[in-house]
Design a protein around this motif. Structure first.
Motif, short mmCIF file in Angstrom:
data_model
loop_
_atom_site.label_atom_id
_atom_site.label_comp_id
_atom_site.label_asym_id
_atom_site.label_seq_id
_atom_site.Cartn_x
_atom_site.Cartn_y
_atom_site.Cartn_z
N PRO A 152 45.84 24.80 0.90
CA PRO A 152 45.01 23.89 -0.03
C PRO A 152 45.22 24.27 -1.25
CG PRO A 152 43.79 24.59 1.98
CD PRO A 152 45.05 25.14 2.06
N SER A 153 45.43 25.62 -1.71
CA SER A 153 45.71 25.99 -2.98
C SER A 153 46.83 25.16 -3.67
CB SER A 153 45.77 27.26 -3.14
OG SER A 153 47.04 27.74 -2.49
N ASP A 154 47.98 24.70 -2.93
CA ASP A 154 49.02 24.12 -3.67
C ASP A 154 48.68 22.66 -4.10
OD1 ASP A 154 50.70 26.18 -2.80
OD2 ASP A 154 51.05 25.53 -0.86
N ILE A 155 47.51 22.06 -3.22
CA ILE A 155 47.18 20.86 -3.70
C ILE A 155 46.06 21.04 -5.11
CG2 ILE A 155 45.46 18.87 -3.10
CD1 ILE A 155 46.70 19.18 -0.13
N ILE A 156 45.28 22.02 -4.88
CA ILE A 156 44.38 22.34 -5.95
C ILE A 156 45.03 22.33 -7.27
CG2 ILE A 156 42.74 24.03 -6.86
CD1 ILE A 156 41.81 24.61 -3.82
N LYS A 157 46.29 22.98 -7.23
CA LYS A 157 47.10 23.29 -8.54
C LYS A 157 47.92 22.37 -8.89
CE LYS A 157 47.32 28.38 -7.14
NZ LYS A 157 48.36 29.30 -6.45
N SER A 158 47.94 21.33 -8.12
CA SER A 158 48.85 20.10 -8.31
C SER A 158 48.37 19.33 -9.60
CB SER A 158 48.72 19.02 -7.24
OG SER A 158 49.38 17.88 -7.37
N LYS A 159 49.45 18.60 -10.33
CA LYS A 159 49.05 17.89 -11.34
C LYS A 159 48.37 16.65 -11.14
CE LYS A 159 53.56 15.75 -11.57
NZ LYS A 159 54.71 16.28 -11.42
N THR A 160 48.58 16.28 -9.75
CA THR A 160 47.86 15.26 -9.27
C THR A 160 46.31 15.22 -9.09
OG1 THR A 160 48.09 15.70 -6.98
CG2 THR A 160 49.85 14.25 -8.07
N THR A 161 45.81 16.58 -9.29
CA THR A 161 44.16 16.76 -8.80
C THR A 161 43.81 16.51 -10.16
OG1 THR A 161 44.77 18.55 -7.30
CG2 THR A 161 42.77 18.64 -8.29
N LEU A 162 42.60 15.54 -10.23
CA LEU A 162 41.90 15.51 -11.66
C LEU A 162 40.81 16.23 -11.76
CD1 LEU A 162 41.36 11.44 -11.37
CD2 LEU A 162 42.63 12.77 -12.97
#
Length: 172
Positions: A152-162
């Motif tokens: 989940p941390s990989d998604i949280i840190k993603s530039k796609t996360t608003l």
């Protein structure tokens, strides 16, 4: 929208430690207008009866964040049009309806079974958005045979996360 939580078990502790995050579990929110409630589409281990397969789930948001399952929680938004988000929800819902089982080996190469972050990632990837930005986290072989997975941390840190909005402890 996506929802995140951290549970009480050893697996949750391992994921938060390896991923360097507060959250160990992720799911996709679905608004069920017929029932008038928010549901979570997710893949979770350890909640099936002994000896039964662990299928992907569709359950009320209140159950997802039940105190017996969650210490902390949050919700987040991916930077994409609502039409794309709805298609991602439909993808995840189809996987639930197809009775896909939880991937206890956390293998990204095997698409016949899915773990929580993989379900969410694949739902958006199917729509042309890599919500992990291609990032893979190192994982011990005892946890993941491929020795890398998406946390989940990989998604949280993603530039796609608003944005990500943690819940206050009394709102769980």
């Amino acid at each position: 929208y996506l929802v995140l939580r951290c549970g009480h078990g050893l697996e949750s502790q391992a994921v938060t430690y390896q991923g360097g995050s507060t959250y160990s579990h992720i799911g996709i929110l679905q608004n069920d207008s017929l029932q008038g409630e928010w549901l979570v589409l997710h893949a979770v281990p350890g909640e099936a009866k002994r000896g039964e397969p662990e299928y992907l789930k569709r359950e009320p948001l209140s159950e997802f964040f039940a105190p017996t399952r969650a210490n902390v929680g949050a919700w987040m938004r991916i930077n994409c049009p609502d039409s794309i988000a709805r298609k991602a929800v439909r993808y995840a819902l189809q996987k639930v309806q197809d009775s896909v089982v939880f991937d206890n080996e956390y293998l990204l190469l095997d698409t016949t079974q899915l773990y929580c972050t993989e379900l969410v990632w694949r739902a958006y990837l199917q729509q042309g958005i890599d919500i992990s930005d291609g990032v893979r986290s190192d994982a011990p072989r005892t946890f993941c045979r491929e020795q890398e997975c998406i946390f989940p941390s990989d998604i949280i840190k993603s530039k796609t996360t608003l944005f990500i909005n943690p819940f206050k402890s009394k709102s769980l």
